[in-house]
Write a protein that holds these residues in place. Structure first.
Motif, PDB file in Angstrom:
ATOM      1  N   ASP A  68     -16.029  46.691  10.549  1.00  0.00           N
ATOM      2  CA  ASP A  68     -15.857  45.232  10.483  1.00  0.00           C
ATOM      3  C   ASP A  68     -17.021  44.551  11.191  1.00  0.00           C
ATOM      4  O   ASP A  68     -17.595  45.087  12.145  1.00  0.00           O
ATOM      5  N   ASN A  69     -17.387  43.384  10.669  1.00  0.00           N
ATOM      6  CA  ASN A  69     -18.511  42.590  11.181  1.00  0.00           C
ATOM      7  C   ASN A  69     -19.814  43.393  11.165  1.00  0.00           C
ATOM      8  O   ASN A  69     -20.663  43.241  12.053  1.00  0.00           O
ATOM      9  N   GLY A  94      -8.718  46.850   3.841  1.00  0.00           N
ATOM     10  CA  GLY A  94      -8.459  45.431   3.607  1.00  0.00           C
ATOM     11  C   GLY A  94      -8.052  45.119   2.176  1.00  0.00           C
ATOM     12  O   GLY A  94      -7.171  45.751   1.582  1.00  0.00           O
ATOM     13  N   HIS A  95      -8.736  44.130   1.606  1.00  0.00           N
ATOM     14  CA  HIS A  95      -8.502  43.734   0.217  1.00  0.00           C
ATOM     15  C   HIS A  95      -9.461  44.442  -0.743  1.00  0.00           C
ATOM     16  O   HIS A  95      -9.650  43.976  -1.867  1.00  0.00           O
ATOM     17  N   ASP A  97     -12.742  44.687  -0.795  1.00  0.00           N
ATOM     18  CA  ASP A  97     -13.842  43.826  -1.221  1.00  0.00           C
ATOM     19  C   ASP A  97     -14.988  43.924  -0.227  1.00  0.00           C
ATOM     20  O   ASP A  97     -14.803  44.256   0.941  1.00  0.00           O
ATOM     21  N   LYS A 115     -17.599  39.348  -1.891  1.00  0.00           N
ATOM     22  CA  LYS A 115     -16.223  39.846  -1.926  1.00  0.00           C
ATOM     23  C   LYS A 115     -15.875  40.460  -3.279  1.00  0.00           C
ATOM     24  O   LYS A 115     -14.916  40.063  -3.936  1.00  0.00           O
ATOM     25  N   ASN A 137     -19.850  43.579   5.512  1.00  0.00           N
ATOM     26  CA  ASN A 137     -18.432  43.369   5.808  1.00  0.00           C
ATOM     27  C   ASN A 137     -18.288  42.392   6.965  1.00  0.00           C
ATOM     28  O   ASN A 137     -17.350  42.483   7.761  1.00  0.00           O
ATOM     29  N   SER A 140     -15.095  40.210   7.590  1.00  0.00           N
ATOM     30  CA  SER A 140     -13.867  40.837   8.066  1.00  0.00           C
ATOM     31  C   SER A 140     -13.928  40.991   9.579  1.00  0.00           C
ATOM     32  O   SER A 140     -14.941  41.414  10.132  1.00  0.00           O
ATOM     33  N   THR A 141     -12.841  40.656  10.251  1.00  0.00           N
ATOM     34  CA  THR A 141     -12.831  40.649  11.713  1.00  0.00           C
ATOM     35  C   THR A 141     -12.251  41.918  12.313  1.00  0.00           C
ATOM     36  O   THR A 141     -12.587  42.272  13.453  1.00  0.00           O
ATOM     37  N   THR A 143     -10.984  44.819   9.932  1.00  0.00           N
ATOM     38  CA  THR A 143     -10.753  45.853   8.922  1.00  0.00           C
ATOM     39  C   THR A 143     -12.074  46.478   8.516  1.00  0.00           C
ATOM     40  O   THR A 143     -13.000  45.774   8.106  1.00  0.00           O
ATOM     41  N   HIS A 144     -12.181  47.791   8.637  1.00  0.00           N
ATOM     42  CA  HIS A 144     -13.381  48.491   8.169  1.00  0.00           C
ATOM     43  C   HIS A 144     -13.136  48.975   6.735  1.00  0.00           C
ATOM     44  O   HIS A 144     -12.008  49.177   6.303  1.00  0.00           O
ATOM     45  N   LYS A 145     -14.212  49.202   6.006  1.00  0.00           N
ATOM     46  CA  LYS A 145     -14.139  49.559   4.590  1.00  0.00           C
ATOM     47  C   LYS A 145     -14.816  50.916   4.372  1.00  0.00           C
ATOM     48  O   LYS A 145     -15.673  51.341   5.143  1.00  0.00           O
TER      49      LYS A 145
END
Length: 249
Positions: A68-69, A94-95, A97, A115, A137, A140-141, A143-145
């Protein structure tokens, strides 16, 4: 007696000649078989070598975690006139995205999407240099992707060194080319289904975690309600102590 010996010697000589002829014929057939096997083996080696070259020289394929970030960039040296394809997909987080951006050596934006869960972009390099593509990313605060991308540079090299010759391909070469194309399709389908399987597994694990927490919450609520009901029922049937006060006259 001499005639018999001469006839026997002639028959023996004829048998020896026939045996040598058969042996020569078998050796010739064996040599032809070895030559054919060598030719087939040589063709298979060419197919394997071309497959290895396709895996080494045509681009990059990677699955990585994007915190995240965070922002992650990749670089590729491309020659002018080369056709390239960038394909990406968010596997987990997350979503599902992510932001994606592609720039040429001068910093000009060739592709930019915000996104996106998945997308594919094809372009032809207009100049020589290092091209950069980044995944972000930063929106996002917590959530990692997990992101997968496949960056293909150029077309596939010829399967055979003389594949573009004027004469037609042999039956073995045509079969190898067909098998090579079919294997590439199989690899693409396997990659697609692996990504779908990973995405489905992530969603299932997330759903399982939520169901587990919900079950724990329900159990705690049920325990609290049960204790409250017991305490309330006991308060209905308990005797209240009465106190009398005598007032002196």
């Amino acid at each position: 007696m001499l005639m018999f010996k001469f006839t026997l010697t002639s028959v023996t000589t004829n048998i020896t000649t026939i045996h040598e002829s058969l042996l020569s014929f078998l050796l010739c057939n064996r040599w032809l078989s070895i030559c054919n096997m060598y030719g087939s083996f040589r063709v298979l080696l060419q197919v394997l070598w071309a497959q290895m070259l396709c895996g080494w020289a045509l681009g990059s394929e990677l699955t990585f975690e994007l915190p995240d970030n965070a922002k992650q960039c990749f670089y590729e040296d491309i020659i002018i006139g080369t056709k390239c394809t960038l394909e990406f997909q968010v596997v987990t987080g997350g979503h599902y995205d992510v932001d994606c951006r592609l720039e040429d050596p001068d910093g000009t934006t060739l592709y930019k999407e915000m996104k996106k869960q998945y997308d594919s972009f094809t372009f032809t390099a207009a100049k020589n240099g290092t091209y950069k593509f980044c995944f972000s990313n930063e929106f996002s605060t917590f959530t990692h992707k997990t992101v997968y991308f496949d960056f293909q540079v150029g077309d596939d090299p010829p399967l055979f060194p003389n594949e573009n010759r004027v004469t037609a391909l042999t039956q073995m070469e045509s079969a190898c080319v067909s098998i090579h194309e079919a294997l590439k399709s199989v690899i693409d389908y396997q990659t697609h289904f692996r990504l779908r399987e990973a995405q489905g597994r992530s969603r299932a694990e997330d759903l399982n975690t939520r169901v587990a927490f919900w079950s724990i919450g329900e159990a705690i609520i049920l325990l609290v309600v049960s204790i409250s009901q017991v305490v309330l029922l006991r308060s209905f049937f308990s005797d209240k102590k009465t106190t009398t006060t005598r007032v002196g006259s």
